[in-house]
Design an enzyme around this catalytic site. Structure first.
Site, PDB file in Angstrom:
ATOM      1  N   CYS A   2       0.838  -1.192   0.000  1.00  0.00           N
ATOM      2  CA  CYS A   2       0.000   0.000   0.000  1.00  0.00           C
ATOM      3  C   CYS A   2       0.875   1.244   0.000  1.00  0.00           C
ATOM      4  O   CYS A   2       2.078   1.183   0.258  1.00  0.00           O
ATOM      5  CB  CYS A   2      -0.916   0.026   1.228  1.00  0.00           C
ATOM      6  N   GLY A  28      -0.743   0.536  -4.913  1.00  0.00           N
ATOM      7  CA  GLY A  28      -2.045  -0.071  -4.641  1.00  0.00           C
ATOM      8  C   GLY A  28      -3.133   0.573  -5.460  1.00  0.00           C
ATOM      9  O   GLY A  28      -3.296   1.797  -5.412  1.00  0.00           O
ATOM     10  N   ASN A 101       0.659   0.367   5.941  1.00  0.00           N
ATOM     11  CA  ASN A 101       1.236  -0.418   4.852  1.00  0.00           C
ATOM     12  C   ASN A 101       2.007  -1.570   5.467  1.00  0.00           C
ATOM     13  O   ASN A 101       2.932  -1.355   6.251  1.00  0.00           O
ATOM     14  CB  ASN A 101       2.172   0.450   4.003  1.00  0.00           C
ATOM     15  N   GLY A 102       1.655  -2.803   5.107  1.00  0.00           N
ATOM     16  CA  GLY A 102       2.353  -3.964   5.640  1.00  0.00           C
ATOM     17  C   GLY A 102       1.393  -5.065   6.009  1.00  0.00           C
ATOM     18  O   GLY A 102       0.253  -5.115   5.533  1.00  0.00           O
ATOM     19  N   TYR A 257      10.905  -4.451  -7.643  1.00  0.00           N
ATOM     20  CA  TYR A 257       9.672  -4.149  -8.342  1.00  0.00           C
ATOM     21  C   TYR A 257       8.883  -2.952  -7.823  1.00  0.00           C
ATOM     22  O   TYR A 257       8.520  -2.051  -8.560  1.00  0.00           O
ATOM     23  CB  TYR A 257       8.730  -5.381  -8.344  1.00  0.00           C
ATOM     24  N   THR A 303       8.887  -2.564 -15.341  1.00  0.00           N
ATOM     25  CA  THR A 303       9.882  -2.525 -14.279  1.00  0.00           C
ATOM     26  C   THR A 303      11.230  -3.067 -14.727  1.00  0.00           C
ATOM     27  O   THR A 303      12.270  -2.640 -14.234  1.00  0.00           O
ATOM     28  CB  THR A 303       9.388  -3.327 -13.060  1.00  0.00           C
ATOM     29  N   ASP A 365      12.562 -10.021 -17.543  1.00  0.00           N
ATOM     30  CA  ASP A 365      11.478  -9.601 -16.653  1.00  0.00           C
ATOM     31  C   ASP A 365      12.032  -9.434 -15.246  1.00  0.00           C
ATOM     32  O   ASP A 365      13.142  -9.892 -14.945  1.00  0.00           O
ATOM     33  CB  ASP A 365      10.345 -10.622 -16.660  1.00  0.00           C
ATOM     34  N   ASP A 366      11.243  -8.772 -14.377  1.00  0.00           N
ATOM     35  CA  ASP A 366      11.748  -8.547 -13.023  1.00  0.00           C
ATOM     36  C   ASP A 366      11.682  -9.794 -12.165  1.00  0.00           C
ATOM     37  O   ASP A 366      12.475  -9.967 -11.245  1.00  0.00           O
ATOM     38  CB  ASP A 366      11.023  -7.371 -12.343  1.00  0.00           C
TER      39      ASP A 366
END
Length: 507
Positions: A2, A28, A101-102, A257, A303, A365-366
């Protein structure tokens, strides 16, 4: 994952909060919310959807006040209910608005305690609301309506003692100001900024430094692991270390990312770390694939673009944009079922056939999660005329679930779980597959800040820094995810924007 933001200013904060959330939108896309305080009252707007869709002029006009917080939501437990959009708030004590966030790893055992001992009701399944109530209860004993910094810090100390997991938090307290704090491991990022005006200093906290840049705040520093920041309504700043044994162990996926390349987190340029990843992976490819005739290096947007460019430079090979991304298609990470997910990827990316025809192509790709999208992208390259398709991942093999705020599949859904690299290559139908070594990934990021002792790398090595995650815990969250998926109505594709960009592409 988030995005959070909080501001104490000398004037209205609604527009700054909105602008900051728009540049944190990558963290998010499920829901967004803003809570402001004006004349002793909360003003709230939150709903499912992107920031630009949730807030209209009529909502912004109601979000008055010079103290406020904002949140853009990425669900971590398989639910996209609008009831779980943040900020949350409680009326006692004082009135507290809260954004997080978390993810808490001991939420299950805390739920009973909050109800039985604290006599507080949790109205959602969100651990953010649980965290809010633990913090609120810890503030219950404040001596007066005007909370003293020492009382704020004591409450944060109590939070650190009770909970485990990853959390970066911002809260607004009516009649007092803004509080922000970070978990003792510093898993999730949090930065502090300052803006000087003729009326006095203004302060801001946010998930990434790019949010400070967007509204004219100057980066001051990262909030330390375990540290609490308190800014009262008069603009006075107070800080204190509130954890007993803090140790900085940031999530390495922020650099692979999640974070924007123009952000700095814990003294590390996200862009520079990705360039380093590309250099190290390029060196590994040169050493192990010297016999391969690679004609062109092509990133899977977006990314991995910085990584792919550096790989091309290291290999002295042409770099080309071989895919065009439709930015108006919802992401794939939580699509209900593989069929819908596969259709979405085809709508989302289109190949430029001239860049593939009769060439041996190295796709970059990442990361690779489920592998479904990687397989489709390789198939698209072959349909566009590629002779051979090799695949390189900027991240190591993802073999373990994430429990610190990334809504990653259970282990048996991860393509690397229980498979060797050759088997994974067979699954995605690549002519060759190479992953970044975990030691190289860590060193690529640490090059930008040698003072960081370690990174949170559990999805690669199964080592969970909080020390409380075992197989029983993983099975319990997997069961919870499955039950919620069955109970939750199918979400429209346009609103299913929750997955990590290329981790979602690889879902």
């Amino acid at each position: 994952m988030c995005g959070i933001v909080g501001i104490v200013a000398r004037g209205a904060v609604n527009q700054d909060l909105y602008d900051a959330l728009t540049v944190l939108q990558h963290r998010g896309q499920d829901a967004a919310g803003i809570m402001t305080i004006d004349d002793g009252m909360f003003h709230l707007r939150k709903e499912n959807g992107l920031v630009r869709d949730v807030f209209r002029t009529r909502h912004m006009k109601r979000l008055t006040g010079n103290v406020g917080i904002g949140h853009c939501r990425y669900p971590t437990a398989g639910s996209s209910s609008s009831a779980e959009a943040q900020p949350f708030y409680v009326n006692s004590p004082f009135g507290i608005a809260f954004a997080h966030n978390g993810n808490l790893t001991n939420a299950h055992e805390l739920q009973d305690e909050v109800f039985r001992i604290s006599r507080r009701h949790i109205n959602t399944t969100s651990d953010s609301e649980l965290l809010l109530n633990i913090f609120a209860h810890a503030l219950q004993g404040a001596a007066s309506f005007e909370v003293q910094p020492e009382e704020i810090f004591a409450a944060v100390e109590t939070v650190h003692q009770k909970i485990r997991g990853a959390y970066a938090v911002v809260a607004a307290i009516i009649g007092n100001g803004m509080v922000a704090f970070r978990d003792p491991h510093g898993i999730r990022p949090l930065v502090l900024g300052k803006r000087q005006t003729e009326s006095g200093d203004e302060y801001m906290v946010a998930s990434e430094s790019v949010a400070l840049d967007s509204v004219g705040f100057t980066f001051v520093r990262d909030v330390a692991p375990g540290e609490a920041v308190y800014v009262n309504e008069d603009g006075e700043l107070f800080t204190k270390q509130c954890a007993q044994n803090p140790s900085l162990t940031p999530c390495i996926f922020e650099f692979v990312y999640f974070a924007r390349p123009d952000s700095f987190i814990d003294g590390i340029s996200v862009y520079a770390s990705r360039v380093n990843m590309g250099r190290k992976l390029g060196e590994k490819i040169a050493a192990q694939w010297a016999d391969l005739d690679i004609d062109v290096v092509i990133p899977i947007p977006e990314t991995s673009m910085d990584v792919a460019l550096q790989i091309a430079n290291t290999l002295n090979k042409p770099y080309r944009q071989g895919f065009v991304k439709n930015r108006y298609i919802g992401r794939t990470f939580i699509m209900p079922g593989q069929t819908q997910r596969r259709k979405s990827v085809r709508r989302k990316l289109n190949a430029i056939s001239s860049e593939f025809k009769d060439k041996n192509v190295l796709l970059v790709d990442d990361s690779i999660v489920r592998g479904t999208t990687s397989e489709q992208i390789i198939e698209m390259a072959r349909e566009s005329g590629a002779n051979k398709v090799y695949f390189a991942s900027a991240a190591p093999e993802i073999r373990f679930p994430n429990v610190y705020g990334i809504d990653m599949p259970s282990a048996n859904e991860l393509i690397a779980y229980g498979r060797e690299i050759e088997q994974i290559a067979d699954c995605i139908k690549a002519d060759g597959l190479i992953f970044q070594d975990i030691s190289d990934l860590v060193e690529a990021v640490r090059e930008e800040n040698q003072a960081i002792p370690a990174f949170e790398t559990s999805v690669f090595d199964g080592s969970y820094i909080t020390g409380d995650v075992d197989q029983a815990y993983l099975e319990r969250i997997d069961k919870t995810r499955s039950e919620k998926a069955k109970a939750t109505p199918v979400i429209q594709e346009e609103l299913s924007n929750l997955e990590m960009h290329n981790m979602g592409n690889n879902a």
